[in-house]
Scaffold this motif. Structure first.
Motif, PDB file in Angstrom:
ATOM      1  N   GLU A  10       1.691   1.864  -3.529  1.00 65.13           N
ATOM      2  CA  GLU A  10       0.544   2.430  -4.240  1.00 65.13           C
ATOM      3  C   GLU A  10       0.348   3.902  -3.873  1.00 65.13           C
ATOM      4  OE1 GLU A  10      -3.031   0.171  -4.910  1.00 65.13           O
ATOM      5  OE2 GLU A  10      -2.069  -1.643  -4.139  1.00 65.13           O
ATOM      6  N   CYS A  32      -9.382  -0.671   1.836  1.00 57.61           N
ATOM      7  CA  CYS A  32      -8.509  -1.836   1.707  1.00 57.61           C
ATOM      8  C   CYS A  32      -8.495  -2.553   3.052  1.00 57.61           C
ATOM      9  CB  CYS A  32      -7.100  -1.416   1.315  1.00 57.61           C
ATOM     10  SG  CYS A  32      -7.029  -0.606  -0.288  1.00 57.61           S
ATOM     11  N   LEU A  35       0.815  -1.205   0.000  1.00 61.93           N
ATOM     12  CA  LEU A  35       0.000   0.000   0.000  1.00 61.93           C
ATOM     13  C   LEU A  35       0.852   1.259   0.000  1.00 61.93           C
ATOM     14  CD1 LEU A  35      -2.906  -1.172   2.299  1.00 61.93           C
ATOM     15  CD2 LEU A  35      -3.076  -0.517  -0.108  1.00 61.93           C
TER      16      LEU A  35
END
Length: 139
Positions: free
Chosen positions: A14, A65, A11
């Motif tokens: 990202e 998420c 993450l």
């Protein structure tokens, strides 16, 4: 054997990509709260594709998420009203069974993959003919 990257490392990668604005600028994403240490709650935006009923519109989304991401897909909900066959019209949730990116999820997919997939879905024949709510409407 493939190396399994820990959830937060994935993450963070990202997040870095989202903050740099890599791509053509038609989608963007980032954390809702910079203090979110679990990197769970994201906001996204999609600029409607040209030559579609969505042209010139900006759609906002909430992306969550969970603890099993990226092995399990995120949950995605439009906060801007949009009429698409994969979006629940009462709450803006993207229905995985009606959206191939979430339905066929694998761990190599990303938040960006979801946003690009939704933008592409806006141009699909079955969505092009749907009447859109007034610009600026929210779920």
């Amino acid at each position: 054997m493939a190396v399994k990257v820990p959830r937060n490392f994935r993450l963070l990668e990202e997040l870095e990509k989202g903050e740099k604005g890599v791509g053509d600028g038609s989608v963007s994403y980032g954390l809702i709260d910079a203090e979110d240490q679990m990197l769970s709650n994201w906001q996204g935006a999609i600029i409607g594709p040209p030559q579609s009923p969505h042209e010139g519109r900006i759609y906002n989304l909430h992306i969550h998420c969970g603890t099993e991401y990226p092995n399990k897909p995120p949950t995605v909900r439009f906060t801007s009203k949009v009429n698409m066959t994969c979006v629940n019209q009462s709450n803006g949730s993207v229905e995985p069974r009606n959206f191939s990116t979430l339905n066929n999820w694998n761990s190599s997919m990303t938040i960006e993959s979801v946003l690009i997939g939704l933008r592409n879905e806006m141009t699909a024949a079955h969505n092009r003919r749907l009447t859109q709510p007034p610009e600026g409407s929210s779920f």
